[in-house]
Design a protein around this motif. Sequence first.
Motif, PDB file in Angstrom:
ATOM      1  N   GLN A 197       0.852  -1.332  -0.152  1.00 17.63           N
ATOM      2  CA  GLN A 197      -0.047  -0.073  -0.051  1.00 17.63           C
ATOM      3  C   GLN A 197       0.829   1.353   0.147  1.00 17.63           C
ATOM      4  OE1 GLN A 197      -3.279   0.434  -0.087  1.00 17.63           O
ATOM      5  NE2 GLN A 197      -3.978  -1.666  -0.030  1.00 17.63           N
ATOM      6  N   SER A 198       0.412   2.360  -0.980  1.00 20.48           N
ATOM      7  CA  SER A 198       1.092   3.675  -0.740  1.00 20.48           C
ATOM      8  C   SER A 198       2.645   3.578  -0.942  1.00 20.48           C
ATOM      9  CB  SER A 198       0.374   4.282   0.453  1.00 20.48           C
ATOM     10  OG  SER A 198      -0.714   4.455   0.649  1.00 20.48           O
ATOM     11  N   GLN A 199       3.007   2.697  -1.887  1.00 13.99           N
ATOM     12  CA  GLN A 199       4.489   2.518  -2.081  1.00 13.99           C
ATOM     13  C   GLN A 199       4.499   2.846  -3.750  1.00 13.99           C
ATOM     14  OE1 GLN A 199       7.060  -0.329  -0.178  1.00 13.99           O
ATOM     15  NE2 GLN A 199       5.909  -0.110   1.409  1.00 13.99           N
ATOM     16  N   LEU A 200       5.642   3.406  -4.268  1.00 18.54           N
ATOM     17  CA  LEU A 200       5.749   3.328  -5.752  1.00 18.54           C
ATOM     18  C   LEU A 200       6.735   2.132  -6.055  1.00 18.54           C
ATOM     19  CD1 LEU A 200       7.104   7.004  -6.247  1.00 18.54           C
ATOM     20  CD2 LEU A 200       4.721   6.100  -6.698  1.00 18.54           C
ATOM     21  N   LEU A 201       6.099   1.125  -7.029  1.00 16.33           N
ATOM     22  CA  LEU A 201       7.025   0.296  -7.468  1.00 16.33           C
ATOM     23  C   LEU A 201       7.007   0.288  -9.019  1.00 16.33           C
ATOM     24  CD1 LEU A 201       5.077  -2.786  -5.779  1.00 16.33           C
ATOM     25  CD2 LEU A 201       7.214  -1.803  -5.175  1.00 16.33           C
ATOM     26  N   THR A 202       8.099  -0.399  -9.563  1.00 17.24           N
ATOM     27  CA  THR A 202       8.384  -0.218 -10.915  1.00 17.24           C
ATOM     28  C   THR A 202       8.235  -1.801 -11.442  1.00 17.24           C
ATOM     29  OG1 THR A 202       9.913   1.689 -10.705  1.00 17.24           O
ATOM     30  CG2 THR A 202      10.174   0.212 -12.879  1.00 17.24           C
ATOM     31  N   ARG A 203       7.677  -1.863 -12.346  1.00 18.91           N
ATOM     32  CA  ARG A 203       7.133  -3.302 -13.273  1.00 18.91           C
ATOM     33  C   ARG A 203       7.260  -2.854 -14.542  1.00 18.91           C
ATOM     34  NH1 ARG A 203       8.109  -4.468  -8.774  1.00 18.91           N
ATOM     35  NH2 ARG A 203       7.080  -5.754  -7.491  1.00 18.91           N
ATOM     36  N   ARG A 204       6.891  -3.953 -15.406  1.00 20.69           N
ATOM     37  CA  ARG A 204       7.039  -3.706 -16.990  1.00 20.69           C
ATOM     38  C   ARG A 204       5.824  -4.231 -17.539  1.00 20.69           C
ATOM     39  NH1 ARG A 204      11.572  -2.557 -19.550  1.00 20.69           N
ATOM     40  NH2 ARG A 204      13.542  -2.130 -18.017  1.00 20.69           N
ATOM     41  N   VAL A 205       5.260  -3.579 -18.463  1.00 20.31           N
ATOM     42  CA  VAL A 205       4.270  -3.983 -19.328  1.00 20.31           C
ATOM     43  C   VAL A 205       4.840  -4.074 -20.612  1.00 20.31           C
ATOM     44  CG1 VAL A 205       1.968  -3.487 -20.547  1.00 20.31           C
ATOM     45  CG2 VAL A 205       2.591  -2.744 -18.166  1.00 20.31           C
ATOM     46  N   ASP A 206       4.771  -5.605 -21.107  1.00 17.75           N
ATOM     47  CA  ASP A 206       5.756  -5.755 -22.109  1.00 17.75           C
ATOM     48  C   ASP A 206       7.079  -5.624 -21.620  1.00 17.75           C
ATOM     49  OD1 ASP A 206       3.711  -7.146 -23.383  1.00 17.75           O
ATOM     50  OD2 ASP A 206       3.253  -5.510 -24.729  1.00 17.75           O
ATOM     51  N   GLU A 207       7.829  -4.637 -22.599  1.00 13.13           N
ATOM     52  CA  GLU A 207       9.182  -4.290 -22.247  1.00 13.13           C
ATOM     53  C   GLU A 207       9.284  -2.824 -21.910  1.00 13.13           C
ATOM     54  OE1 GLU A 207      11.907  -6.140 -22.211  1.00 13.13           O
ATOM     55  OE2 GLU A 207      10.501  -7.634 -22.656  1.00 13.13           O
ATOM     56  N   VAL A 208       8.201  -2.273 -21.542  1.00 12.92           N
ATOM     57  CA  VAL A 208       7.998  -0.931 -21.063  1.00 12.92           C
ATOM     58  C   VAL A 208       7.860  -0.734 -19.769  1.00 12.92           C
ATOM     59  CG1 VAL A 208       6.394   1.140 -21.172  1.00 12.92           C
ATOM     60  CG2 VAL A 208       6.677  -0.100 -23.170  1.00 12.92           C
ATOM     61  N   PRO A 209       8.797  -0.018 -18.936  1.00  9.74           N
ATOM     62  CA  PRO A 209       8.658   0.371 -17.589  1.00  9.74           C
ATOM     63  C   PRO A 209       7.429   1.189 -17.128  1.00  9.74           C
ATOM     64  CG  PRO A 209      10.387   1.874 -18.583  1.00  9.74           C
ATOM     65  CD  PRO A 209       9.831   0.742 -19.639  1.00  9.74           C
ATOM     66  N   VAL A 210       6.806   0.807 -16.120  1.00  8.91           N
ATOM     67  CA  VAL A 210       5.710   1.460 -15.703  1.00  8.91           C
ATOM     68  C   VAL A 210       5.702   1.599 -13.939  1.00  8.91           C
ATOM     69  CG1 VAL A 210       4.043   0.804 -17.454  1.00  8.91           C
ATOM     70  CG2 VAL A 210       4.342  -0.633 -15.395  1.00  8.91           C
ATOM     71  N   VAL A 211       5.124   2.669 -13.556  1.00  7.06           N
ATOM     72  CA  VAL A 211       4.936   2.624 -12.061  1.00  7.06           C
ATOM     73  C   VAL A 211       3.678   2.127 -11.643  1.00  7.06           C
ATOM     74  CG1 VAL A 211       5.021   4.424 -10.330  1.00  7.06           C
ATOM     75  CG2 VAL A 211       6.451   4.805 -12.065  1.00  7.06           C
ATOM     76  N   VAL A 212       3.740   1.357 -10.423  1.00  2.00           N
ATOM     77  CA  VAL A 212       2.594   0.778 -10.137  1.00  2.00           C
ATOM     78  C   VAL A 212       2.259   1.349  -8.508  1.00  2.00           C
ATOM     79  CG1 VAL A 212       1.326  -1.474  -9.523  1.00  2.00           C
ATOM     80  CG2 VAL A 212       2.919  -1.400 -11.366  1.00  2.00           C
ATOM     81  N   TYR A 213       1.145   2.077  -8.228  1.00  2.88           N
ATOM     82  CA  TYR A 213       0.845   2.546  -7.125  1.00  2.88           C
ATOM     83  C   TYR A 213      -0.717   2.124  -6.461  1.00  2.88           C
ATOM     84  CZ  TYR A 213      -0.271   6.132  -3.527  1.00  2.88           C
ATOM     85  OH  TYR A 213      -0.467   6.551  -2.437  1.00  2.88           O
ATOM     86  N   ARG A 214      -0.615   1.404  -5.425  1.00  3.90           N
ATOM     87  CA  ARG A 214      -1.764   1.055  -4.760  1.00  3.90           C
ATOM     88  C   ARG A 214      -2.202   1.984  -3.622  1.00  3.90           C
ATOM     89  NH1 ARG A 214      -2.451  -5.220  -2.375  1.00  3.90           N
ATOM     90  NH2 ARG A 214      -4.604  -4.998  -2.134  1.00  3.90           N
ATOM     91  N   ASP A 215      -3.736   2.282  -3.682  1.00  9.26           N
ATOM     92  CA  ASP A 215      -4.212   2.961  -2.613  1.00  9.26           C
ATOM     93  C   ASP A 215      -5.415   2.257  -2.366  1.00  9.26           C
ATOM     94  OD1 ASP A 215      -4.897   4.855  -1.119  1.00  9.26           O
ATOM     95  OD2 ASP A 215      -5.497   6.443  -2.423  1.00  9.26           O
TER      96      ASP A 215
END
Length: 289
Positions: A197-215
């Motif tokens: 919760q409430s933390q920035l994570l970096t993941r990938r969609v295919d080869e594209v880096p994305v930021v995932v944030y859960r609230d």
Amino acid sequence: MRTALMNKLEQASALDPVGDKLQPKVWALLRPQRVKDALHGVWLGHPLHPALVQVPMGAWISSAVLDLLPGRRMPGQEQAATTLVAVGTASALPAALTGLNDWSWLWQEERRVGLVHAAANTLAVAVYAGSLAARLRGRHQLGRTLGLLGLAAVSAGGYLGAHLVYKQTAQVNQGAPDMHRVEYGWRRVAEVDSLPQSQLLTRRVDEVPVVVYRDGAEITVMLDRCAHQSGPLGQGTMIQVDGRACVVCPWHGSTFQLKDGKVVHGPASTDQQVLPVRVVDGVLEARLP
């Protein structure tokens, strides 16, 4: 030949002492933050400078058309041309301020081209000011000559401005091209239970880096590359702006709402792209809008 000349200009390190001294002065002059944001075009949703440039350019080009009409001068023609030169010269100041504000956040190679771009446009304004003064004194032939010289100078400045945008991608949304690297359809991102919760994570969609944030139950998947200069938002800091969770780019401080990617503070002027999401069997998925 033009390409070689522009490449030399990009590498003209002799311009750096000027740019390095001017940059902090611009930052100090254009305060507070809301002034910078307004000049960047945050409220508009894209850079303000290209929009404002249309006013002086349009007025000056229109005055040149009147000046170059063949035959005898029509009644009111000189007055109309004089008015257009005055409008163009007066409107150049706000256009210059927005450009200066954008310039101060560019990379070094871009700032070099930007300095010459600004010098050409400053020369154009000075020549047009002389043209206006001559016209107001009734010396219309001199005013027309200076007007054409001013148009040549501002056209050179416009060429350099186009190089900044289309070759060096200054003030272009740097994250948008990543959208073309994602396949259509729902793509796996992560297991929902692995998202804190409430933390920035970096993941990938295919080869594209994305930021995932859960609230709570809401999850945001946002492109990681900052729209301004490709800074890694996943390494940024989180702040609250008017009670809304935001991420601040670690490179230049552009600030975006984590809920919807809306830009809050510049130098970015466009929103950060957020992907639609869904949860299927405990797996977070995202897709192109």
